[in-house]
Design a protein around this motif. Structure first.
Motif: not given
Length: 245
Positions: A119-127, A189-192, A203-206
């Protein structure tokens, strides 16, 4: 699914389609959200109070088909089910999770089960970004979740680590130096990858964690996004893409 009796096909249907879920959610199982979702399990013979005999029980296991799945269509929450009173909505093509007035835990779960997947997801923490991605999980009463969470949290709180919701707590935490990989206020980018007993997160390729756990290996269930309790949380999600293994 095909059912045959004495060489005659009695019925045929495809599980987990829109039509299947519509029938399930309008019939006798409407109050059992996890019914019929498991993709693996035991075979069971039943008697209904009268004698029954069986013989020549034979099984031929068929190979699974690998699939690529877009979990989020960018338009609405089709294919997902919300639990709790917290807020889940789509805005400008993004999936938004936001604390509601009750400031409790909330979950947005896939209506289907996924066991082995990448699974690959992208997220941004606004708060306050205290959230997470649950794997092989199921929902219990009172909006309690049973399963394992790959953490999504503010810097310093272990994004990419794995936590067991009810039981052992943290199973694998990330090294302290990897806390800097999280990009605050930006897209990440998170990959699981979950396969058998093994779970790996990036996380971000690491690579963040990579370990085996028999209890995880025996589990099955949904993928779910979390809103932590306490209020003040807002996280944006996009490009939720899954490949079954």
């Amino acid at each position: 699914m095909e059912h045959w009796l004495n060489g005659v096909k009695i019925l045929e249907f495809e599980a987990w389609t829109d039509d299947w879920f519509e029938r399930k959610n309008s019939g006798k199982w409407i109050g059992a959200p996890e019914y019929g979702l498991a993709r693996k399990g035991v075979l069971c013979l039943q008697d209904h109070g009268y004698p029954a005999s069986f013989r020549n029980i034979k099984i031929k296991e068929l190979p699974r088909k690998n699939q690529e799945v877009e979990l989020f269509n960018g338009v609405d929450l089709h294919g997902w089910e919300a639990y709790g009173t917290e807020l889940w909505y789509v805005k400008d093509g993004l999936l938004v999770c936001e604390s509601g007035p009750d400031k409790e835990y909330g979950y947005l779960a896939t209506r289907e089960y996924y066991d082995d997947f990448d699974l690959t997801v992208e997220f941004k923490q606004e708060a306050d970004g205290n959230s997470g991605v649950f794997i092989r999980s199921f929902i219990e009463k009172d909006v309690q979740i049973n399963g394992w969470q790959v953490e999504v949290a503010p810097k310093g709180h272990g994004t990419g680590g794995v936590y067991e919701s009810y039981g052992r707590g943290w199973l694998e935490q990330i090294p302290t130096e990897k806390e800097e990989i999280l990009k605050e206020g930006e897209w990440n980018t998170m990959r699981i990858k979950v396969q058998g007993n093994n779970i790996t997160s990036w996380l971000n390729g690491v690579e963040m964690v990579n370990f085996d756990d028999e209890k995880i290996g025996a589990g099955q269930g949904r993928i779910a996004l979390q809103i932590h309790d306490g209020g003040g949380i807002k996280v944006l999600w996009r490009n939720l893409k899954l490949k079954t293994l």
